[in-house]
Design a protein around this motif. Sequence first.
Motif, PDB file in Angstrom:
ATOM      1  N   TYR A 166      28.854  42.828  58.063  1.00 10.14           N
ATOM      2  CA  TYR A 166      28.046  41.779  57.778  1.00 10.14           C
ATOM      3  C   TYR A 166      29.657  40.521  58.318  1.00 10.14           C
ATOM      4  N   PRO A 167      29.411  39.478  59.556  1.00  7.10           N
ATOM      5  CA  PRO A 167      30.782  38.539  59.283  1.00  7.10           C
ATOM      6  C   PRO A 167      30.898  37.606  57.510  1.00  7.10           C
ATOM      7  N   THR A 168      31.450  37.259  57.822  1.00  7.65           N
ATOM      8  CA  THR A 168      31.754  36.822  56.354  1.00  7.65           C
ATOM      9  C   THR A 168      32.780  35.234  56.055  1.00  7.65           C
ATOM     10  N   THR A 169      32.749  34.466  54.930  1.00  7.47           N
ATOM     11  CA  THR A 169      33.211  33.413  55.235  1.00  7.47           C
ATOM     12  C   THR A 169      33.658  33.273  53.634  1.00  7.47           C
ATOM     13  N   SER A 170      35.487  32.141  53.507  1.00  7.25           N
ATOM     14  CA  SER A 170      35.651  32.035  52.265  1.00  7.25           C
ATOM     15  C   SER A 170      35.392  30.721  52.428  1.00  7.25           C
ATOM     16  N   VAL A 171      34.571  30.177  50.892  1.00 10.16           N
ATOM     17  CA  VAL A 171      34.369  28.839  50.657  1.00 10.16           C
ATOM     18  C   VAL A 171      35.638  28.440  49.581  1.00 10.16           C
ATOM     19  N   LYS A 172      35.998  27.164  49.404  1.00  7.55           N
ATOM     20  CA  LYS A 172      36.174  26.478  48.492  1.00  7.55           C
ATOM     21  C   LYS A 172      36.133  24.757  48.442  1.00  7.55           C
ATOM     22  N   VAL A 173      35.566  24.040  47.247  1.00  2.56           N
ATOM     23  CA  VAL A 173      35.338  23.630  47.421  1.00  2.56           C
ATOM     24  C   VAL A 173      35.632  22.295  46.416  1.00  2.56           C
ATOM     25  N   SER A 174      36.314  21.340  45.984  1.00  3.20           N
ATOM     26  CA  SER A 174      36.851  21.117  44.584  1.00  3.20           C
ATOM     27  C   SER A 174      36.845  19.654  44.813  1.00  3.20           C
ATOM     28  N   ASP A 175      36.143  19.048  43.344  1.00  9.21           N
ATOM     29  CA  ASP A 175      36.371  17.547  42.696  1.00  9.21           C
ATOM     30  C   ASP A 175      37.947  16.554  42.755  1.00  9.21           C
ATOM     31  N   GLY A 176      38.662  17.866  42.929  1.00  8.75           N
ATOM     32  CA  GLY A 176      40.367  17.211  42.386  1.00  8.75           C
ATOM     33  C   GLY A 176      40.804  16.160  40.383  1.00  8.75           C
TER      34      GLY A 176
END
Length: 139
Positions: free
Chosen positions: A36-46
């Motif tokens: 199955y396809p995958t996507t990398s995630v990264k969200v930060s608040d600084g």
Amino acid sequence: MLRRSALTLFTAAGLGMSTALTVPAVASTPATAAAYPTTSVKVSDGAGSCVSGTLTWYNRLVDFTGTLKSVGCRRAWYSVFDGYANPLGARSSSTHCNTVTSVPATLPADVVGGGSYVGVCLDDANGKPVTSCGVYFRP
């Protein structure tokens, strides 16, 4: 001279016996996440907090596996949408303070073709976004 496999010989010999021979079933190989396809995630608040991991896109759901690093109190929030921006399902982690923890989520996307994109946000302890959300499209 014809050569026969051992299975053929054992099966033929077993026909005249009162106890049947059993042949072990061949185990089928289950589908793996790699299919199955995958996507990398990264969200930060600084300010040191971030949610990072991987989205795995299935036919009618999206799985998130990853971690939340919280400086202060934070939680991860996820929402999956169809191709027309209709929400299909949302989840959030519980609130975590000053820690690194696993925050898995399964997002329902019960439409033909599944979800088109997922929004991932980093929220404060009250559920208010502390950063802009990352938007991740199905590959």
